[in-house]
Design a protein around this motif. Sequence first.
Motif, mmCIF file in Angstrom:
data_model
loop_
_atom_site.group_PDB
_atom_site.id
_atom_site.type_symbol
_atom_site.label_atom_id
_atom_site.label_comp_id
_atom_site.label_asym_id
_atom_site.label_seq_id
_atom_site.Cartn_x
_atom_site.Cartn_y
_atom_site.Cartn_z
ATOM 1 N N MET A 173 -3.546 18.104 -4.095
ATOM 2 C CA MET A 173 -3.867 19.190 -3.177
ATOM 3 C C MET A 173 -3.485 20.565 -3.718
ATOM 4 S SD MET A 173 -5.064 17.208 -0.833
ATOM 5 C CE MET A 173 -5.334 18.293 0.564
ATOM 6 N N GLY A 174 -2.565 20.624 -4.656
ATOM 7 C CA GLY A 174 -2.121 21.914 -5.173
ATOM 8 C C GLY A 174 -3.077 22.460 -6.212
ATOM 9 N N GLU A 175 -2.915 23.751 -6.498
ATOM 10 C CA GLU A 175 -3.765 24.412 -7.493
ATOM 11 C C GLU A 175 -2.981 24.851 -8.720
ATOM 12 O OE1 GLU A 175 -7.188 26.802 -5.973
ATOM 13 O OE2 GLU A 175 -5.827 27.085 -4.281
ATOM 14 N N GLY A 176 -1.711 24.545 -8.760
ATOM 15 C CA GLY A 176 -0.890 24.944 -9.893
ATOM 16 C C GLY A 176 0.339 25.688 -9.426
ATOM 17 N N PRO B 157 0.835 -1.208 0.000
ATOM 18 C CA PRO B 157 0.000 0.000 0.000
ATOM 19 C C PRO B 157 0.867 1.254 0.000
ATOM 20 C CG PRO B 157 -0.794 -1.582 1.629
ATOM 21 C CD PRO B 157 0.541 -2.078 1.150
ATOM 22 N N CYS B 158 0.451 2.268 -0.760
ATOM 23 C CA CYS B 158 1.224 3.492 -0.881
ATOM 24 C C CYS B 158 0.280 4.659 -1.108
ATOM 25 C CB CYS B 158 2.253 3.374 -2.008
ATOM 26 S SG CYS B 158 1.565 2.833 -3.601
ATOM 27 N N ALA B 159 0.846 5.858 -1.155
ATOM 28 C CA ALA B 159 0.015 7.051 -1.315
ATOM 29 C C ALA B 159 0.822 8.154 -1.962
ATOM 30 C CB ALA B 159 -0.525 7.510 0.037
ATOM 31 N N VAL B 160 0.104 9.057 -2.628
ATOM 32 C CA VAL B 160 0.698 10.214 -3.284
ATOM 33 C C VAL B 160 -0.036 11.463 -2.815
ATOM 34 C CG1 VAL B 160 1.135 11.393 -5.482
ATOM 35 C CG2 VAL B 160 1.327 8.891 -5.341
ATOM 36 N N VAL B 161 0.728 12.492 -2.455
ATOM 37 C CA VAL B 161 0.165 13.816 -2.208
ATOM 38 C C VAL B 161 0.871 14.775 -3.156
ATOM 39 C CG1 VAL B 161 -0.245 15.672 -0.557
ATOM 40 C CG2 VAL B 161 -0.273 13.286 0.216
ATOM 41 N N GLN B 162 0.110 15.393 -4.052
ATOM 42 C CA GLN B 162 0.690 16.358 -4.989
ATOM 43 C C GLN B 162 0.486 17.769 -4.444
ATOM 44 O OE1 GLN B 162 -0.889 15.365 -8.989
ATOM 45 N NE2 GLN B 162 1.248 14.939 -9.481
ATOM 46 N N PHE B 163 1.599 18.486 -4.271
ATOM 47 C CA PHE B 163 1.544 19.805 -3.649
ATOM 48 C C PHE B 163 1.412 20.952 -4.647
ATOM 49 C CE2 PHE B 163 2.937 17.360 -0.105
ATOM 50 C CZ PHE B 163 2.563 18.080 1.010
ATOM 51 N N ILE B 164 1.839 20.764 -5.866
ATOM 52 C CA ILE B 164 1.826 21.858 -6.836
ATOM 53 C C ILE B 164 0.981 21.523 -8.056
ATOM 54 C CG2 ILE B 164 3.242 23.326 -8.321
ATOM 55 C CD1 ILE B 164 3.669 23.869 -5.362
ATOM 56 N N ALA C 31 -2.326 28.022 1.916
ATOM 57 C CA ALA C 31 -3.432 27.201 2.426
ATOM 58 C C ALA C 31 -3.439 25.825 1.776
ATOM 59 C CB ALA C 31 -4.763 27.915 2.187
ATOM 60 N N ALA C 32 -3.183 25.783 0.463
ATOM 61 C CA ALA C 32 -3.152 24.490 -0.237
ATOM 62 C C ALA C 32 -1.993 23.634 0.253
ATOM 63 C CB ALA C 32 -3.047 24.723 -1.742
#
Length: 209
Positions: free
Chosen positions: A99-102, A67-74, A115-116
């Motif tokens: 999670m990022g907005e660009g 099991p693994c996970a990804v969090v994208q910040f940008i 905030a993001a």
Amino acid sequence: MTQTRDIAPEDQARHAQKMAKKKAARDRMMETKTGEKGLVIVHTGPGKGKSSSGFGMIMRCIAHGMPCAVVQFIKGAWDTGERRLLTGHFGDLCQFHAMGEGFTWETQDKSRDIAAAEAGWEKAKDLIRDPAIRMVLLDEVNIALRYGYLDAQAVLDFLAAEKPPMTHVVLTGRGAPEALVEAADLVTEMAMVKHPFRAGIKAQPGVEF
């Protein structure tokens, strides 16, 4: 039809002897490498391939049933190939949180970017704390750290205090803070030798995203 080059017997004997010595030395070295632990891994530098390498590790985890996970910040606003693949085919093994907005020049709103990033880090902490998740990829988090959207020392303190012993955490993005580089177990700096963007070629599916 592939042609093979004839090798003189004496050359073959020298090669075999050389490789036997190399194998013996390698085997001796490997006998001393018995430890196993969850690693803090950093991919940084100006060259291409930081996120790609991180996602390659995620695919290895999936192949091993980990099991693994990804969090994208940008790049959370992007419709990337990695996101399509992981959410569409491997959602049972890999959580994906965009999670990022660009990029900052796209949002043009520092408070939104902060905030993001903070929301992404809160999600990342929950994922890292879960001992059932063997690897967490924090994609482009180094950019959030570089711009001060997240406190680098707070991230390091959390990893030191709360990361389960066998959990791998991968942090990608150029400009990784020096303190993070020092604390990490594995650091790779991608160097840029040549990039098609400089020749007027735009980012393309399958190569860049």
